[in-house]
Design a protein around this motif. Structure first.
Motif, PDB file in Angstrom:
ATOM      1  N   ASN A  81       0.854  -1.194   0.000  1.00 47.89           N
ATOM      2  CA  ASN A  81       0.000   0.000   0.000  1.00 47.89           C
ATOM      3  C   ASN A  81       0.886   1.239   0.000  1.00 47.89           C
ATOM      4  O   ASN A  81       1.944   1.272   0.657  1.00 47.89           O
ATOM      5  N   LYS A  83       0.366   5.406   0.683  1.00 49.05           N
ATOM      6  CA  LYS A  83      -0.606   6.372   1.162  1.00 49.05           C
ATOM      7  C   LYS A  83      -0.144   7.776   0.825  1.00 49.05           C
ATOM      8  O   LYS A  83       0.994   8.153   1.110  1.00 49.05           O
ATOM      9  N   GLY A  85      -1.442  11.583   1.500  1.00 46.92           N
ATOM     10  CA  GLY A  85      -2.489  12.322   2.223  1.00 46.92           C
ATOM     11  C   GLY A  85      -3.425  11.340   2.889  1.00 46.92           C
ATOM     12  O   GLY A  85      -3.005  10.470   3.651  1.00 46.92           O
ATOM     13  N   THR A  86      -4.728  11.474   2.590  1.00 44.50           N
ATOM     14  CA  THR A  86      -5.719  10.550   3.172  1.00 44.50           C
ATOM     15  C   THR A  86      -6.101   9.432   2.216  1.00 44.50           C
ATOM     16  O   THR A  86      -6.974   8.625   2.531  1.00 44.50           O
ATOM     17  N   THR A  87      -5.438   9.393   1.030  1.00 40.47           N
ATOM     18  CA  THR A  87      -5.767   8.373   0.027  1.00 40.47           C
ATOM     19  C   THR A  87      -4.729   7.261   0.050  1.00 40.47           C
ATOM     20  O   THR A  87      -3.525   7.520   0.026  1.00 40.47           O
ATOM     21  N   THR A  88      -5.162   6.003   0.106  1.00 42.61           N
ATOM     22  CA  THR A  88      -4.288   4.836   0.080  1.00 42.61           C
ATOM     23  C   THR A  88      -4.458   4.113  -1.246  1.00 42.61           C
ATOM     24  O   THR A  88      -5.587   3.749  -1.621  1.00 42.61           O
TER      25      THR A  88
END
Length: 523
Positions: A81, A83, A85-88
């Motif tokens: 994964n 990541k 910011g807030t996006t994965t």
């Protein structure tokens, strides 16, 4: 011969008195030989340096091993994964690829040989902003911005000059104030909350003039004034209304005329010269009435008339009367008890005075009476009751019933009528006749119940096979309620301004209702 066999190789076993046969021994040896050979055929040879494992090697593991390439290594460390910011961003498979894309003012340089990626930002140096080019906020503009109050708006439209007539009042500065002062007959109402100033004139509104207050002329007064001739005088005294008894005659105009008309035995003599009207009565003197001429009642006739009234009163009922009738009775009896009953209904009727001021009841005992019931000419304030059964029945039987010119209520209950040569029941010129639980079912071309110029109520009766089950004629008023019956030509018939009211069930007929000559039938 063996009687048993072994469980695994099926060898012969002998017990007790079993005979031993050579062939059985041979069969045992053959089976043992075949079993040992099978074990030899399926054995696994031992390899030096190896022993047996306690783990089974499954088909699943064999397939897994076949899928691994020769020389394959254990998995290397990797990020599944990434990541931002807030996006994965997650890898969807073992060989998934993550693509890096250059955004605004970004340059990406990949180096596959050296396994390197270089990310560089483009030059973003800005000059001071101008009216035509975006840029940085200058210190001058910052000072100007700081001098503007929070929430300030662009200048609103406003009058720098206010002109009143020939005079112009100019604003002296940006915060100058113009004062509005109320003059004569002016009221100024400021409303700071709603930014409103109300300027109203006072003492300039007038109501219509009245006899006690000055004011404007109303449209009504103007019309009235137009209708008055020049030089007209005030009205003279006059009667606008002339009342005679309870009737008031109103003058329709200022020049309306009241006409006096001479009625019977009146003479009217007008005298226009002297403004006089003479009203005289004709001679209305009457002589004593005789058998051939109208006139006044003599004192002799008055005494005779009074004596006649006294005689009538003397022959009226003095109290309630109860009489009994039985087919086994005797008309010589007094009829006052069931044990001393009269034999015929008409013998009982003969005992009733013509003036009935009390309740008179004739109780009929069960039986078939070969007679009709006739009640004629009773007056007073009482009631006559003719009582048979307490429901529709075949036990109290008469031919017909006639009630004629009875001006007191009559009640007839629980009787069967079998006569067919006239109406089963007929009331004529009588005040009010109530019928209950009557049975009128014999086939007849006449009516079952017929009212002529009479009033009454018919309820809970059975009426069949008649011309009309219930017929009202000559302004009769009859109420039919919860009656039954079949085979009638008409169920209800109303003629000559008569009225039949109905409620609940009604007898059935070929034609349910018929009316004529302003007769009515209604619920």
């Amino acid at each position: 011969m063996s009687s048993q066999k072994t469980a695994n190789f099926n060898l012969h076993k002998w017990i007790g008195t079993d005979f031993v046969k050579r062939i059985e021994f041979n069969e045992n040896f053959d089976a043992i030989d075949a079993g040992i050979q099978s074990l030899i055929n399926n054995k696994v040879d031992k390899v030096a340096g190896k022993g047996l494992s306690s783990n089974d090697y499954t088909t699943t593991e064999k397939n897994k091993l076949a899928g691994i390439a020769t020389g394959a290594q254990a998995n290397q460390n990797a990020f599944s994964n990434i990541k931002v910011g807030t996006t994965t961003v997650a890898a969807d498979s073992a060989t998934d690829t993550l693509e890096l894309v250059a955004g605004a003012n970004i340059t990406i340089t990949p180096d596959a040989t050296n396994d390197k990626i270089t990310i560089v930002s483009t030059d973003t140096t800005y000059s001071v902003a101008t009216n035509s080019v975006d840029g940085l906020l200058s210190k001058t503009d910052k000072a100007k911005l700081d001098g503007i109050a929070a929430g300030a708006q662009a200048n609103q439209n406003a009058f720098s000059n206010v002109k009143v007539g020939a005079t112009t009042i100019a604003a002296d500065n940006v915060t100058d104030t113009l004062e509005i002062v109320a003059g004569s007959n002016i009221t100024i109402t400021p409303d700071a909350t709603n930014d409103k100033v109300t300027i109203a004139a006072t003492y300039t509104t007038y109501s219509a003039a009245t006899t006690s207050a000055d004011g404007l002329m109303s449209a009504t007064d103007k019309t009235k004034l137009n209708g008055i001739a020049t030089g007209a005088q005030a009205n003279q005294n006059a009667f606008t209304n002339v009342k005679v008894g309870a009737t008031t005659i109103v003058a329709d105009s200022a020049t309306d005329t009241l006409e006096l008309v001479a009625g019977a035995n009146i003479t009217i003599t007008p005298d226009a010269t002297n403004d006089k009207i003479t009203i005289a009565s004709k001679d209305t003197t009457y002589g004593i009435a005789t058998a051939s001429a109208d006139g006044l009642m003599s004192k002799t006739d008055k005494a005779a008339f009074d004596a006649h009234l006294a005689d009538i009163a003397a022959h009226g009922t003095k109290s309630d009367i109860t009489l009994y009738v039985s087919t086994t009775g005797n008309n010589a009896n007094d009829g006052l008890t069931s044990g001393t009953a009269l034999k015929t209904i008409n013998a009982a009727i003969a005992k009733i005075p013509q003036i009935v001021n009390h309740n008179v009841t004739i109780n009929i005992l069960a039986g078939t009476y070969n007679e009709s019931i006739s009640l004629q000419g009773y007056i007073g304030s009482g009631t006559i009751n003719v009582i048979g059964g307490s429901s529709i029945n075949d036990s109290y039987v008469f031919n017909n019933i006639v009630v004629n010119r009875c001006f007191i209520p009559v009640v007839i209950r629980g009787i069967k009528l079998i006569g067919t040569n006239t109406h089963s029941f007929h009331a004529s010129y009588s005040k009010f006749v109530i019928l209950q639980f009557l049975k009128l079912v014999e086939n007849s071309t006449y009516d079952g119940v017929h009212y002529t110029a009479s009033n009454g109520r018919v309820y809970s009766c059975e009426i069949s096979n008649k011309s009309a089950a219930i017929y009202a004629d000559m302004t009769s008023s009859v109420y039919s309620e919860s009656n039954n019956g079949t085979g009638n030509k008409y169920a209800l018939a109303s003629y000559s301004t008569s009225l039949i009211g109905k409620g609940g069930a009604q007898p059935t007929a070929i034609t349910a209702e018929i009316t004529g000559t302003a007769g009515e039938i209604r619920s």
